[in-house]
Design a protein around this motif. Structure first.
Motif, PDB file in Angstrom:
ATOM      1  N   ALA A 108     -41.172  32.075 -34.222  1.00 23.69           N
ATOM      2  CA  ALA A 108     -42.159  32.560 -33.258  1.00 23.69           C
ATOM      3  C   ALA A 108     -42.993  31.410 -32.708  1.00 23.69           C
ATOM      4  O   ALA A 108     -43.233  31.315 -31.489  1.00 23.69           O
ATOM      5  N   LEU A 109     -43.422  30.518 -33.590  1.00 20.58           N
ATOM      6  CA  LEU A 109     -44.185  29.349 -33.148  1.00 20.58           C
ATOM      7  C   LEU A 109     -43.330  28.446 -32.266  1.00 20.58           C
ATOM      8  O   LEU A 109     -43.815  27.869 -31.289  1.00 20.58           O
ATOM      9  N   ALA A 110     -42.039  28.333 -32.609  1.00 20.63           N
ATOM     10  CA  ALA A 110     -41.133  27.510 -31.805  1.00 20.63           C
ATOM     11  C   ALA A 110     -40.952  28.103 -30.408  1.00 20.63           C
ATOM     12  O   ALA A 110     -40.902  27.374 -29.404  1.00 20.63           O
ATOM     13  N   VAL A 111     -40.869  29.429 -30.322  1.00 22.89           N
ATOM     14  CA  VAL A 111     -40.743  30.093 -29.020  1.00 22.89           C
ATOM     15  C   VAL A 111     -41.997  29.853 -28.184  1.00 22.89           C
ATOM     16  O   VAL A 111     -41.923  29.575 -26.977  1.00 22.89           O
ATOM     17  N   GLY A 112     -43.185  29.944 -28.823  1.00 23.34           N
ATOM     18  CA  GLY A 112     -44.431  29.666 -28.114  1.00 23.34           C
ATOM     19  C   GLY A 112     -44.474  28.234 -27.614  1.00 23.34           C
ATOM     20  O   GLY A 112     -44.869  27.976 -26.469  1.00 23.34           O
ATOM     21  N   ALA A 113     -44.055  27.302 -28.472  1.00 27.97           N
ATOM     22  CA  ALA A 113     -44.032  25.892 -28.075  1.00 27.97           C
ATOM     23  C   ALA A 113     -43.053  25.658 -26.937  1.00 27.97           C
ATOM     24  O   ALA A 113     -43.323  24.881 -26.009  1.00 27.97           O
ATOM     25  N   ALA A 114     -41.896  26.348 -26.972  1.00 30.55           N
ATOM     26  CA  ALA A 114     -40.890  26.182 -25.913  1.00 30.55           C
ATOM     27  C   ALA A 114     -41.418  26.687 -24.573  1.00 30.55           C
ATOM     28  O   ALA A 114     -41.194  26.064 -23.527  1.00 30.55           O
ATOM     29  N   LEU A 226     -49.252  23.143 -27.109  1.00 33.93           N
ATOM     30  CA  LEU A 226     -50.240  23.639 -28.061  1.00 33.93           C
ATOM     31  C   LEU A 226     -50.792  24.996 -27.637  1.00 33.93           C
ATOM     32  O   LEU A 226     -51.065  25.861 -28.465  1.00 33.93           O
ATOM     33  N   SER A 227     -50.946  25.180 -26.332  1.00 36.36           N
ATOM     34  CA  SER A 227     -51.378  26.475 -25.821  1.00 36.36           C
ATOM     35  C   SER A 227     -50.359  27.555 -26.181  1.00 36.36           C
ATOM     36  O   SER A 227     -50.725  28.656 -26.616  1.00 36.36           O
ATOM     37  N   GLY A 228     -49.073  27.241 -26.031  1.00 42.38           N
ATOM     38  CA  GLY A 228     -48.032  28.194 -26.388  1.00 42.38           C
ATOM     39  C   GLY A 228     -47.999  28.502 -27.876  1.00 42.38           C
ATOM     40  O   GLY A 228     -47.810  29.655 -28.284  1.00 42.38           O
ATOM     41  N   VAL A 229     -48.199  27.484 -28.698  1.00 42.43           N
ATOM     42  CA  VAL A 229     -48.235  27.683 -30.158  1.00 42.43           C
ATOM     43  C   VAL A 229     -49.401  28.575 -30.542  1.00 42.43           C
ATOM     44  O   VAL A 229     -49.266  29.492 -31.372  1.00 42.43           O
ATOM     45  N   MET A 230     -50.578  28.339 -29.937  1.00 47.05           N
ATOM     46  CA  MET A 230     -51.746  29.156 -30.244  1.00 47.05           C
ATOM     47  C   MET A 230     -51.520  30.605 -29.824  1.00 47.05           C
ATOM     48  O   MET A 230     -51.915  31.539 -30.527  1.00 47.05           O
ATOM     49  N   ALA A 231     -50.866  30.792 -28.671  1.00 48.92           N
ATOM     50  CA  ALA A 231     -50.544  32.149 -28.231  1.00 48.92           C
ATOM     51  C   ALA A 231     -49.593  32.822 -29.218  1.00 48.92           C
ATOM     52  O   ALA A 231     -49.714  34.031 -29.492  1.00 48.92           O
ATOM     53  N   ALA A 232     -48.663  32.061 -29.776  1.00 53.69           N
ATOM     54  CA  ALA A 232     -47.729  32.611 -30.757  1.00 53.69           C
ATOM     55  C   ALA A 232     -48.458  33.054 -32.023  1.00 53.69           C
ATOM     56  O   ALA A 232     -48.115  34.078 -32.623  1.00 53.69           O
ATOM     57  N   VAL A 233     -49.467  32.291 -32.434  1.00 48.85           N
ATOM     58  CA  VAL A 233     -50.281  32.690 -33.593  1.00 48.85           C
ATOM     59  C   VAL A 233     -50.935  34.045 -33.318  1.00 48.85           C
ATOM     60  O   VAL A 233     -50.969  34.932 -34.188  1.00 48.85           O
ATOM     61  N   ALA A 234     -51.448  34.221 -32.102  1.00 44.01           N
ATOM     62  CA  ALA A 234     -52.044  35.504 -31.725  1.00 44.01           C
ATOM     63  C   ALA A 234     -51.000  36.617 -31.786  1.00 44.01           C
ATOM     64  O   ALA A 234     -51.301  37.748 -32.212  1.00 44.01           O
TER      65      ALA A 234
END
Length: 328
Positions: A108-114, A226-234
């Motif tokens: 999930a974090l990888a998808v956000g980062a991508a 980093l914005s995508g990773v943070m969104a994935a955490v949410a």
């Protein structure tokens, strides 16, 4: 009076005055309007409802500081949540173990980062406007999610995931602890790292930053990742809270993340702002929502109030800038 103001600015920072004043106003107004507002139940509700909105706001914060915007944060969160849900389903559904959860969270974090990587690369190398790029990504993620889920939701997860959304440690909600950890990490990143310094420099003047030797393309790519990773955490928090995932969860949060950033003193053109005032602004907005609910207002009215508040904040900031020029 000047000495008191100087001491306040030294302790909290000049940008903290607005959010703290708004917090005091909300507490006083709704405290008088409803006898149930200043209670443990209200603050407990806020503590559980705030985290996913707070983490999404942190996902919006860094792009705004560069003078950009990430309109895809909510759908990035949804796709990340769906990635975790599919991983759990592929490994037994409600019988899935902690290993499957860890694998799903990493994916999930990888998808956000991508998602952030693609936006960052396009913005950095083509100089396309961040609004257009992130809007395109938002439409893509929404369409992809609707296609893969056929408009439905995915539910039924292992019981050990529930405490992430509803559990408490020493009386403090687990999702709130996750938000606090993200706030601290974002504060340290922006105030004490080279990437944070470069982010502010780009937001102030990207050409000057480039001539100063900053690799602006690399910084923009990292910021959106980093914005995508943070969104994935949410997205992971929302999965645990709702015990389900679907495209569209938290869609209304997009407006509020922008409002929280501006209420927290973030310059909409980039280059100025801190994490802690934004955190206070988030608390104000969540308390405002809870207060309106106690008075019988529905969610639609709350959304309307948030929209008006965004306009008011813009006008007040413009008047404040005019007043400062007159005084000088």
């Amino acid at each position: 009076m000047n000495a008191l103001a100087a001491r306040f600015n030294a302790i909290f920072g000049a940008d903290m005055a607005g959010p703290l004043a708004a917090l005091a106003a909300v507490l006083v107004v709704f405290g008088f309007a409803s006898p149930h507002f200043l209670t443990g139940a209200t603050f407990g509700s806020v503590a559980f409802q705030l985290p996913e909105l707070g983490v999404l706001t942190l996902a919006m914060l860094m792009p705004i500081l560069t003078g950009g915007l990430n309109l895809a944060i909510t759908f990035t969160a949804n796709i990340a949540g769906l990635t975790l849900a599919w991983t759990l389903q592929a490994n037994g559904g409600i019988e899935a173990g902690p290993g499957a959860f860890l694998l799903g969270s990493a994916l999930a974090l990888a998808v956000g980062a991508a998602s952030g990587l693609v936006m960052g690369l396009v913005i950095a190398f083509t100089r396309a406007h961040p609004i257009l790029v992130s809007l395109s990504m938002m439409i893509f993620l929404r369409g992809l999610g609707e296609f893969l889920t056929r408009g439905g939701d995915i539910s039924g997860f292992p019981a050990f995931i529930a405490p992430i959304g509803h559990g408490s440690i020493l009386g403090i909600p687990v999702p709130l602890l996750i938000l606090i950890a993200c706030v601290i990490a974002s504060h340290i990143l922006l105030s004490r790292s080279k990437l944070g310094f470069s982010t502010y420099m780009i937001g102030s003047n990207i050409e000057s930053a480039r001539y100063s030797g900053i690799n602006t393309r690399k910084v923009l790519v990292l910021v959106y990742m980093l914005s995508g990773v943070m969104a994935a955490v949410a997205g992971i928090i929302m999965l645990a809270r709702f015990n389900s995932v679907r495209v569209g969860h938290g869609e209304s949060y997009l407006l509020i993340t922008v409002l929280a950033c501006f209420l927290g003193g973030i310059n909409p053109f980039g280059g100025f702002g801190r994490v802690l005032p934004v955190f206070v602004a988030l608390i104000v907005l969540q308390l405002l929502s809870s207060g309106l609910n106690l008075l019988g207002a529905n969610q639609h009215l709350t959304t309307a109030v948030w929209g008006i508040l965004l306009i008011v904040v813009m006008v007040l900031r413009w008047l404040s800038a005019k007043f400062i020029k007159i005084v000088k």
